[in-house]
Design a protein around this motif. Structure first.
Motif, PDB file in Angstrom:
ATOM      1  N   SER A 254      23.578 -17.154 -11.046  1.00  0.00           N
ATOM      2  CA  SER A 254      22.881 -17.010  -9.760  1.00  0.00           C
ATOM      3  C   SER A 254      22.862 -15.558  -9.308  1.00  0.00           C
ATOM      4  O   SER A 254      21.971 -15.144  -8.553  1.00  0.00           O
ATOM      5  CB  SER A 254      23.567 -17.874  -8.691  1.00  0.00           C
ATOM      6  OG  SER A 254      23.569 -19.236  -9.047  1.00  0.00           O
ATOM      7  N   VAL A 255      23.841 -14.771  -9.741  1.00  0.00           N
ATOM      8  CA  VAL A 255      23.927 -13.372  -9.312  1.00  0.00           C
ATOM      9  C   VAL A 255      22.765 -12.543  -9.846  1.00  0.00           C
ATOM     10  O   VAL A 255      22.081 -11.856  -9.070  1.00  0.00           O
ATOM     11  CB  VAL A 255      25.290 -12.776  -9.713  1.00  0.00           C
ATOM     12  CG1 VAL A 255      25.341 -11.293  -9.361  1.00  0.00           C
ATOM     13  CG2 VAL A 255      26.420 -13.530  -9.035  1.00  0.00           C
ATOM     14  N   PRO A 256      22.473 -12.538 -11.182  1.00  0.00           N
ATOM     15  CA  PRO A 256      21.302 -11.776 -11.638  1.00  0.00           C
ATOM     16  C   PRO A 256      19.992 -12.301 -11.061  1.00  0.00           C
ATOM     17  O   PRO A 256      19.053 -11.529 -10.875  1.00  0.00           O
ATOM     18  CB  PRO A 256      21.346 -11.914 -13.159  1.00  0.00           C
ATOM     19  CG  PRO A 256      22.229 -13.063 -13.434  1.00  0.00           C
ATOM     20  CD  PRO A 256      23.220 -13.099 -12.323  1.00  0.00           C
ATOM     21  N   PHE A 257      19.920 -13.623 -10.778  1.00  0.00           N
ATOM     22  CA  PHE A 257      18.716 -14.151 -10.131  1.00  0.00           C
ATOM     23  C   PHE A 257      18.537 -13.502  -8.755  1.00  0.00           C
ATOM     24  O   PHE A 257      17.412 -13.190  -8.339  1.00  0.00           O
ATOM     25  CB  PHE A 257      18.817 -15.665  -9.972  1.00  0.00           C
ATOM     26  CG  PHE A 257      18.851 -16.414 -11.267  1.00  0.00           C
ATOM     27  CD1 PHE A 257      18.392 -15.831 -12.434  1.00  0.00           C
ATOM     28  CD2 PHE A 257      19.342 -17.715 -11.315  1.00  0.00           C
ATOM     29  CE1 PHE A 257      18.425 -16.517 -13.641  1.00  0.00           C
ATOM     30  CE2 PHE A 257      19.371 -18.406 -12.515  1.00  0.00           C
ATOM     31  CZ  PHE A 257      18.915 -17.802 -13.684  1.00  0.00           C
ATOM     32  N   ASN A 291      24.783 -22.315  -3.760  1.00  0.00           N
ATOM     33  CA  ASN A 291      23.771 -23.276  -4.180  1.00  0.00           C
ATOM     34  C   ASN A 291      24.081 -23.849  -5.559  1.00  0.00           C
ATOM     35  O   ASN A 291      23.975 -25.060  -5.797  1.00  0.00           O
ATOM     36  CB  ASN A 291      22.389 -22.623  -4.194  1.00  0.00           C
ATOM     37  CG  ASN A 291      21.919 -22.226  -2.803  1.00  0.00           C
ATOM     38  OD1 ASN A 291      22.336 -22.823  -1.806  1.00  0.00           O
ATOM     39  ND2 ASN A 291      21.069 -21.223  -2.722  1.00  0.00           N
ATOM     40  N   ALA A 292      24.463 -22.985  -6.485  1.00  0.00           N
ATOM     41  CA  ALA A 292      24.798 -23.458  -7.834  1.00  0.00           C
ATOM     42  C   ALA A 292      26.060 -24.311  -7.820  1.00  0.00           C
ATOM     43  O   ALA A 292      26.169 -25.278  -8.585  1.00  0.00           O
ATOM     44  CB  ALA A 292      24.959 -22.272  -8.773  1.00  0.00           C
ATOM     45  N   THR A 373      17.627 -18.894  -4.793  1.00  0.00           N
ATOM     46  CA  THR A 373      17.513 -20.319  -4.477  1.00  0.00           C
ATOM     47  C   THR A 373      16.532 -21.014  -5.413  1.00  0.00           C
ATOM     48  O   THR A 373      16.850 -22.064  -6.004  1.00  0.00           O
ATOM     49  CB  THR A 373      17.069 -20.493  -3.020  1.00  0.00           C
ATOM     50  OG1 THR A 373      18.061 -19.913  -2.155  1.00  0.00           O
ATOM     51  CG2 THR A 373      16.884 -21.957  -2.680  1.00  0.00           C
ATOM     52  N   PHE A 374      15.350 -20.446  -5.564  1.00  0.00           N
ATOM     53  CA  PHE A 374      14.338 -21.105  -6.407  1.00  0.00           C
ATOM     54  C   PHE A 374      14.690 -21.022  -7.885  1.00  0.00           C
ATOM     55  O   PHE A 374      14.511 -21.997  -8.633  1.00  0.00           O
ATOM     56  CB  PHE A 374      12.967 -20.475  -6.138  1.00  0.00           C
ATOM     57  CG  PHE A 374      12.416 -20.793  -4.779  1.00  0.00           C
ATOM     58  CD1 PHE A 374      11.875 -22.038  -4.505  1.00  0.00           C
ATOM     59  CD2 PHE A 374      12.465 -19.858  -3.752  1.00  0.00           C
ATOM     60  CE1 PHE A 374      11.375 -22.341  -3.247  1.00  0.00           C
ATOM     61  CE2 PHE A 374      11.973 -20.154  -2.496  1.00  0.00           C
ATOM     62  CZ  PHE A 374      11.423 -21.405  -2.240  1.00  0.00           C
ATOM     63  N   LEU A 375      15.202 -19.898  -8.327  1.00  0.00           N
ATOM     64  CA  LEU A 375      15.564 -19.786  -9.737  1.00  0.00           C
ATOM     65  C   LEU A 375      16.776 -20.651 -10.070  1.00  0.00           C
ATOM     66  O   LEU A 375      16.906 -21.144 -11.196  1.00  0.00           O
ATOM     67  CB  LEU A 375      15.837 -18.322 -10.086  1.00  0.00           C
ATOM     68  CG  LEU A 375      14.621 -17.391 -10.038  1.00  0.00           C
ATOM     69  CD1 LEU A 375      15.024 -15.954 -10.337  1.00  0.00           C
ATOM     70  CD2 LEU A 375      13.550 -17.844 -11.020  1.00  0.00           C
ATOM     71  N   THR A 376      17.676 -20.825  -9.101  1.00  0.00           N
ATOM     72  CA  THR A 376      18.813 -21.713  -9.329  1.00  0.00           C
ATOM     73  C   THR A 376      18.353 -23.141  -9.558  1.00  0.00           C
ATOM     74  O   THR A 376      18.827 -23.833 -10.472  1.00  0.00           O
ATOM     75  CB  THR A 376      19.781 -21.654  -8.134  1.00  0.00           C
ATOM     76  OG1 THR A 376      20.329 -20.343  -8.047  1.00  0.00           O
ATOM     77  CG2 THR A 376      20.896 -22.664  -8.274  1.00  0.00           C
TER      78      THR A 376
END
Length: 401
Positions: A254-257, A291-292, A373-376
């Motif tokens: 989630s961090v690189p996202f 979120n993850a 949020t969306f990429l997660t």
């Protein structure tokens, strides 16, 4: 920065006149760059400062290069002719006293009142000492007769002494410059450092960035160290929570996202990577993994209830879609008042004071949380499957061994 450009546009353009504005410093996001040269000889420092200023002026992201070597004021030098003075029965001291009495603004006496003391200054009237000819006609009274000052001294226009500061028993010269914009300020410091590293320094001479530039660089380095320390700390907490060494890697994606959104919003708003931006990244690091965590934890719960991995991933995404979106949207809306004056100054007025300082933190959180949020929701389930397959494969390999 906008105020500087508006002031520059209002200034008249005249042939032979160069406009320089003082370098901004003393606050975060400043575009001012300051270099300090120190050494023993003023002439060497003057030559080095001119060479450095010429090199810095060629950098595309640098403008308004200037030095602290101020040209001396234009002065009138009075050279007393001893032969003429002695022939007239006067002394050089008498001539100097006459000039001082005519032009000096020092108090010759004091007048005491009940509550204070008033200085008494005696000098020629302003209209009687405006030109050099009037100075030459000042009478010098001798034993026999009064002679004009011009008959006893020679006059010439000269440049006064230049101003050079001292620090730690060494002479110091400052070179100041401005970055073209705030986004280029940190890159400009790197380019300036590269130029200075190629500049040969004589023995006993050294250079350093100015005080505020050093403070900004120290804050930036401290922020990066804090960010690097926060990453393994978050991983250890997740490993203890999930009792696994592999699933925290899934969540940490989630961090690189989030960094994708941070880079995008910083580019669109023209913000530099400064200290407050790094603080925002540290705060964001603790937010985006939530979120993850919610998603992966629910998937694990469904798998313990007997569902297959793929079914648990699909159902877990459906169950946690709404809570994740609501949590992210409320957090983003909570940041809007912090960044609204920065994004829409025409509606909320110009950003001033603390609002300008804290706005980068809100921008980082909004941009990073939006993309994360969306990429997660879209990519983390795939990464979860890949890491789970890799873990199963490694367990089979270890059992067979």
């Amino acid at each position: 920065m906008e105020a500087r450009e508006k002031i520059r546009a209002l200034m008249p353009v005249k042939a032979g006149v160069n406009l320089r504005m003082a370098a901004g410093r003393g606050h975060y996001g400043s575009t001012g760059i300051e270099i300090e040269l120190s050494g023993e000889e003023a002439s060497v420092l003057e030559l080095m400062s001119q060479q450095i200023a010429d090199r810095l002026g060629r950098l595309p992201m640098i403008r308004e290069v200037d030095t602290s070597l101020e040209s001396g004021d234009q002065e009138v030098r009075v050279a007393v002719q001893r032969e003429r003075t002695l022939a007239a029965g006067l002394s050089s001291q008498a001539v100097a006293s006459t000039v001082s009495s005519a032009l000096s603004s020092r108090a010759v006496s004091h007048f005491k009142t009940d509550d204070r003391e008033v200085d008494l200054i005696m000098q020629y009237r302003e209209e009687d000492r405006e030109t050099l000819d009037q100075l030459k006609n000042v009478p010098v009274f001798g034993a026999e007769a009064a002679l004009p000052l011009g008959a006893l001294a020679d006059f010439s226009f000269v440049e006064g002494p230049r101003s050079i500061e001292r620090e730690d028993h060494q002479m110091r010269v400052q070179i100041t410059a401005e970055a073209t914009d705030r986004r280029a300020s940190y890159g400009a410091m790197g380019a300036v450092e590269a130029v200075m590293s190629e500049m040969p320094m004589p023995p006993g001479y050294s250079w350093s960035f100015g005080r505020w530039n050093r403070y900004m660089r120290q804050d930036q380095d401290s922020g990066f160290y804090s960010l690097l320390f926060a990453l393994p700390l978050v991983y250890m907490v997740l490993a203890a929570l999930f009792e696994s060494f592999t699933q925290p890697f899934t969540i940490m994606f989630s961090v690189p996202f989030a960094l994708i959104g941070v880079a995008l919003v910083m580019h669109l708003t023209g913000q530099p990577w400064e200290t407050m931006t790094i603080i925002g990244l540290i705060v964001l690091l603790g937010i985006v993994v939530n979120n993850a965590i919610v998603l992966i934890n629910h998937i694990n719960f469904l798998r313990k209830e007997g569902l297959g991995r793929d079914d648990a991933i699909r159902l877990g995404g459906q169950h946690r879609l709404r809570p994740i979106l609501i949590t992210a949207i409320t957090t983003i809306l909570g940041m809007v008042p912090m960044v609204a004056p920065f994004l829409f100054p025409q509606w909320f007025g110009p950003v001033e004071g603390r609002a300008a300082t804290w706005a980068p933190i809100g921008l980082v959180i909004i941009g990073g949380l939006t993309t994360s949020t969306f990429l997660t929701l879209m990519i983390i389930p795939t990464i979860y499957s890949l890491i789970d397959d890799a873990s199963s494969f490694m367990r089979r390999v270890l059992r067979s061994a």
